[in-house]
Every structure is written in C-alpha cells, then in structure tokens.
Design a protein around this motif. Structure first.
Motif, PDB file in Angstrom:
ATOM      1  N   UNK A  39      12.172   0.714  -5.930  1.00 32.25           N
ATOM      2  CA  UNK A  39      13.531   1.236  -6.456  1.00 32.25           C
ATOM      3  C   UNK A  39      12.818   2.681  -8.023  1.00 32.25           C
ATOM      4  N   UNK A  40      11.425   1.518  -8.235  1.00 28.67           N
ATOM      5  CA  UNK A  40      10.977   2.191  -9.247  1.00 28.67           C
ATOM      6  C   UNK A  40      10.248   3.162  -9.422  1.00 28.67           C
ATOM      7  N   UNK A  41       9.064   3.530  -7.913  1.00 31.59           N
ATOM      8  CA  UNK A  41       8.978   4.221  -7.285  1.00 31.59           C
ATOM      9  C   UNK A  41      10.062   5.299  -7.124  1.00 31.59           C
ATOM     10  N   UNK A  42      11.397   5.137  -7.112  1.00 30.29           N
ATOM     11  CA  UNK A  42      12.250   6.179  -6.714  1.00 30.29           C
ATOM     12  C   UNK A  42      12.515   6.856  -7.888  1.00 30.29           C
ATOM     13  N   UNK A  43      12.630   5.796  -9.108  1.00 33.86           N
ATOM     14  CA  UNK A  43      12.631   6.495 -10.300  1.00 33.86           C
ATOM     15  C   UNK A  43      11.185   7.206 -10.964  1.00 33.86           C
ATOM     16  N   UNK A  66       0.966  -0.692  -0.411  1.00 29.16           N
ATOM     17  CA  UNK A  66       0.030  -0.076   0.018  1.00 29.16           C
ATOM     18  C   UNK A  66       1.037   1.124   0.116  1.00 29.16           C
ATOM     19  N   UNK A  67       1.978   1.828   0.677  1.00 32.12           N
ATOM     20  CA  UNK A  67       3.103   1.740   0.872  1.00 32.12           C
ATOM     21  C   UNK A  67       3.306   2.033  -0.901  1.00 32.12           C
ATOM     22  N   UNK A  68       3.619   1.101  -1.302  1.00 34.37           N
ATOM     23  CA  UNK A  68       5.178   1.424  -2.353  1.00 34.37           C
ATOM     24  C   UNK A  68       3.746   2.304  -3.513  1.00 34.37           C
ATOM     25  N   UNK A  69       2.286   1.308  -3.328  1.00 36.52           N
ATOM     26  CA  UNK A  69       1.332   2.137  -4.291  1.00 36.52           C
ATOM     27  C   UNK A  69       0.344   2.729  -4.400  1.00 36.52           C
ATOM     28  N   UNK A  70       0.911   4.525  -3.187  1.00 38.45           N
ATOM     29  CA  UNK A  70       0.336   5.413  -2.688  1.00 38.45           C
ATOM     30  C   UNK A  70       1.936   6.029  -3.371  1.00 38.45           C
ATOM     31  N   UNK A  92       5.803   8.098 -21.806  1.00 36.66           N
ATOM     32  CA  UNK A  92       5.594   8.131 -20.369  1.00 36.66           C
ATOM     33  C   UNK A  92       5.130   8.147 -19.386  1.00 36.66           C
ATOM     34  N   UNK A  93       3.868   8.888 -19.189  1.00 38.60           N
ATOM     35  CA  UNK A  93       3.256   9.026 -18.192  1.00 38.60           C
ATOM     36  C   UNK A  93       2.619   7.665 -18.869  1.00 38.60           C
ATOM     37  N   UNK A  94       1.941   7.264 -19.746  1.00 33.49           N
ATOM     38  CA  UNK A  94       1.328   6.044 -20.264  1.00 33.49           C
ATOM     39  C   UNK A  94       2.545   4.612 -19.597  1.00 33.49           C
ATOM     40  N   UNK A  95       3.123   4.070 -19.000  1.00 30.22           N
ATOM     41  CA  UNK A  95       4.498   3.363 -19.080  1.00 30.22           C
ATOM     42  C   UNK A  95       4.527   3.397 -17.293  1.00 30.22           C
ATOM     43  N   UNK A  96       4.297   5.105 -16.927  1.00 29.60           N
ATOM     44  CA  UNK A  96       4.260   5.448 -15.419  1.00 29.60           C
ATOM     45  C   UNK A  96       2.508   4.496 -15.023  1.00 29.60           C
ATOM     46  N   UNK A  97       1.637   5.315 -15.327  1.00 27.05           N
ATOM     47  CA  UNK A  97       0.076   4.176 -15.174  1.00 27.05           C
ATOM     48  C   UNK A  97       0.181   2.949 -14.865  1.00 27.05           C
ATOM     49  N   UNK A  98       1.036   1.841 -16.207  1.00 31.30           N
ATOM     50  CA  UNK A  98       1.453   0.476 -16.003  1.00 31.30           C
ATOM     51  C   UNK A  98       2.015  -0.037 -14.897  1.00 31.30           C
ATOM     52  N   UNK A  99       2.872   0.839 -14.705  1.00 28.54           N
ATOM     53  CA  UNK A  99       3.495   0.381 -13.472  1.00 28.54           C
ATOM     54  C   UNK A  99       3.074  -0.122 -11.968  1.00 28.54           C
ATOM     55  N   UNK A 100       1.998   0.499 -11.615  1.00 26.09           N
ATOM     56  CA  UNK A 100       1.126   0.381 -10.282  1.00 26.09           C
ATOM     57  C   UNK A 100       0.150  -1.170 -10.337  1.00 26.09           C
ATOM     58  N   UNK A 101      -0.359  -0.982 -11.650  1.00 29.79           N
ATOM     59  CA  UNK A 101      -1.304  -2.388 -12.417  1.00 29.79           C
ATOM     60  C   UNK A 101      -0.850  -3.449 -12.191  1.00 29.79           C
ATOM     61  N   UNK A 102       0.678  -3.493 -12.962  1.00 32.22           N
ATOM     62  CA  UNK A 102       1.255  -4.842 -13.019  1.00 32.22           C
ATOM     63  C   UNK A 102       2.099  -5.293 -11.501  1.00 32.22           C
TER      64      UNK A 102
END
Length: 408
Positions: A400-404, A224-228, A258-268
């Motif tokens: 790591x992905x959230x930090x990047x 949940x923290x990571x998703x936030x 890049x934005x689309x890729x960012x939104x795909x990360x939490x879904x993945x």
C-alpha cells in the motif's frame, strides 16, 4: 459490481496464500522438532545389548560425555490384547536407554523399565478401543508389557526396551553432541573414532534447514519486489524535487521533506523484514571454516552435504525417519501451493485501497486463528511466532505504501 467481486476474489486468493504459508511454517516447525541430533546407522549387522552398554559406559567416563541412545526397529510385529482377543501388526522400536531424547510421548519409557511399552494413538484405539490405555497390558514376542504412554506424531508404532539377553535389532544410534566441549573436529566423527564405530551418519537437520529456506523464499521475493517498487518511487520523487528547485522556497521545502520520508520507507521496511525473519537468516556454525587458511573447506562441505543427502534418500526409512520426512514433504507441498496462488494473485495485481488492505489483514488473522485451533502442538508454536502474525501487515501495508508513493 464487477470491481467488488474482483476485490473479494483477490482477498480470497490472498487469504488462501497466507493460509498455505502458515501451514508450511507449521510443517517446518515439525521438521525442526525431531532433527536436533543425528542418526548413526551401523554399516553391517547390529550391536548386542552388551556392546551397546559398553560404548555408553565408555562415553559416560569422558570429560564432556555426549548423549547416545541405541535403538532399532522391527517391522510387522504382532501385538496382542489377550483380554479382548485382538491382534494388530505394528512396527516396534526397541530402545536401549531412556526415550525422552528419542521419542515424543505422553510419558517416557525409562531404561530400567523392561516391562513397559509405548503405543501410537491409532494402535491403542485398535487394540483397546480407546487412546486412554495407560496401565493396560499387551503381549509382544512372549513378553507381557504394560502401556506407559502414547507416542505422538507416529502411526502403527510401538516402543519397548530391548531385552538384555535377547536377539536385539540395535542398529542405530541417536546422537547429540555435548555443547560444553571445545573440540575443533566434527563431534560425531570424534565419537565414532573414540569407540571404533563403523557407521553411516544421517544428519536430519538438512531437512529442517531446507524446510526453513522454502518457507523463507516467498517472503524474500515479495520483499525484494516491494523494495524495488519503493526505490523506483524514490527515484521519481528525487527527480521531481530537482525540477522544483527553481520554484518557491515553501514548495521546495515540502518536496524535500516528502522525499526524505520516501527514502525512510525502504529503510524502515528492511529493518522490519530483518526483525521478522531474523531466525531464517542465521548461518549454522558447521558451515563456517575454523581456520581462515582452510581453502578446501567449502568444496569439502558441499561434497559432504551431497553425500549425506544421497544417503538419506537411499536408506530404508524407519518410523522415526518419517517423523522428519512427513512434515518436510508437507512443507514442500504447501510452499508449492503458496507459489501458485502468488502467481495467480500477481496477474490480478492492482492498486489497493485502505479498506481492502485492512480487510486483507483481518481475513488473514481470522484464517490463522482457525488454523491454530486445528493444529494442536504445531498451532501453539505458530501462535508464538511474531512473523506469522505480522507478515500480512508487513506485506499489505508495504505494498500500500509503495502504491501511494507512485501516486505522488
């Protein structure tokens, strides 16, 4: 130099945290192993072997017979090795029925084997000086018994078949419902009513469920923290994309990708989390009403669970009860240690580099291999759990992905 020491300390805390989580999971597995059925303890007195045999015979004649094993425990009984003149006190479990569904041992004790017994490993070593004692003889209450196998996970305990004509201590039933039946009422209550049994039901599965939830709680909070954090980075990226709409087409296209890729990360990450922890998300069918109009179901269920837990806490514990309680409290202990380590690591949290992420994953796997080597059967169970192996990857790579994402 200071940064290097801090990174090593963070990796050490991370490794210990994951080690505690692995041990908690192994303890939770031990709780599940011995809590598949329920215990029914007689309200007063004991069953005689003839009464117990009569109940089992009646049950075997049902269309969908349930499994029931009668047993009881004598405390502080004397076992004697007459050859070596050694005597030891032990708790003795007297069983009426085969022991496969009741006791984990290197060999079963069959119902017709009234001259056999099972010993715990420590008891065998004290009586014979070795755990390899199959075929050896001991004396118990005037009976000469031959050792058939070694009990697993128990200390200071022996198991024997109850004497058909002797004074029995059969005060408990190990019960497991036949899943082929389609009865809408509680199987255990139907069993008690069918045979006129007055007893207290002790469903040990509550401890298994609680242990699983304890192990599941920390990764859920981390997710949940990571998703936030990921959602916050997505919002920032979206606002940046809106500001660049007046810019060049090529830059705008790159920003959208890049934005689309960012939104795909939490879904993945959500899909991976569900894949890893899907067994923990299941709901027991006993927790669901059989009729949509049963509006009092939840209140009655909660009250029943409360009554059962009070009964479990107040009842005098037997050696078989401790097979569930010991791993449960071990699970609780390791979960508390994991939370304390997570709190310490949270205070030291900082953006990690690629090398540190890979080092953390490698360290956690090395610790896991070491744990598996020393845990025996529980270690083999851990080795087959995909979430144990991939949790470190999921957690560290996700962070790591959230930090990047925040860095863009």
């Amino acid at each position: 130099m200071r940064g290097g020491r801090k990174a090593v300390c963070r990796l050490g805390i991370l490794g210990l945290l994951l080690l505690c989580c692995f041990l908690a999971k192994a303890a939770a597995a031990g709780t599940e192993k011995y809590s598949e059925g329920v215990s029914v303890r007689k309200t007063k007195g004991t069953w005689s072997p003839a009464e117990a045999d009569s109940i089992r015979q009646e049950e075997s004649e049902q269309e969908f017979p349930d499994s029931c094993i009668f047993w009881g425990e004598r405390g502080e009984e004397v076992l004697e090795n007459e050859k070596l003149d050694r005597m030891e006190q032990a708790s003795v479990i007297e069983v009426l029925g085969d022991t496969q569904g009741l006791l984990a041992a290197t060999a079963p004790l069959y119902e017709e084997d009234e001259d056999g017994c099972l010993l715990s490993e420590d008891l065998a070593c004290r009586l014979f000086g070795s755990k390899y004692v199959m075929g050896e003889e001991i004396s118990y209450r005037g009976r000469t018994l031959t050792v058939r196998g070694i009990l697993r996970g128990m200390e200071g305990t022996a198991a024997v078949q109850a004497e058909k004509e002797g004074d029995s201590v059969l005060d408990t039933i190990a019960y497991e419902a036949n899943t082929e039946g389609d009865s809408l009422e509680s199987p255990v209550q139907a069993f008690l009513m069918r045979h006129g049994i007055q007893g207290k039901v002790q469903p040990w599965r509550y401890f298994a469920v609680c242990a699983e939830l304890l192990v599941f709680l920390l990764p859920l909070v981390i997710f949940l923290r990571m998703a936030g954090r990921t959602a916050d980075a997505c919002r920032k990226m979206h606002s940046r994309s809106l500001r660049t709409r007046a810019g060049k087409d090529g830059r705008q296209r790159n920003t959208r990708i890049r934005t689309a890729g960012m939104y795909a990360v939490p879904v993945l990450m959500a899909v991976l989390f569900y894949w890893l922890f899907r067994p923990s998300l299941g709901v027991n069918r006993d927790m669901m009403p059989t009729k949509w109009s049963d509006f009092n179901f939840w209140r009655q269920t909660i009250q029943q669970i409360q009554n059962n837990l009070e009964l479990l806490l107040q009842t005098k514990k037997t050696s078989l009860d401790l097979l569930v309680l010991r791993p449960f409290f071990s699970c609780l202990k390791y979960c508390v240690m994991a939370w304390l380590l997570y709190a310490v690591g949270y205070r030291w949290e900082k953006n990690a580099g690629t090398a540190e992420v890979l080092a953390g994953i490698l360290l956690s796997w090395i610790l896991l291999l070491g744990v598996i080597c020393f845990l025996g059967d529980s270690g083999l169970y851990l080795a087959g759990e995909k979430r144990v192996w991939f949790w470190a990857c999921f957690w560290l790579t996700g962070g790591y992905a959230a930090d990047r994402m925040h860095a863009f």
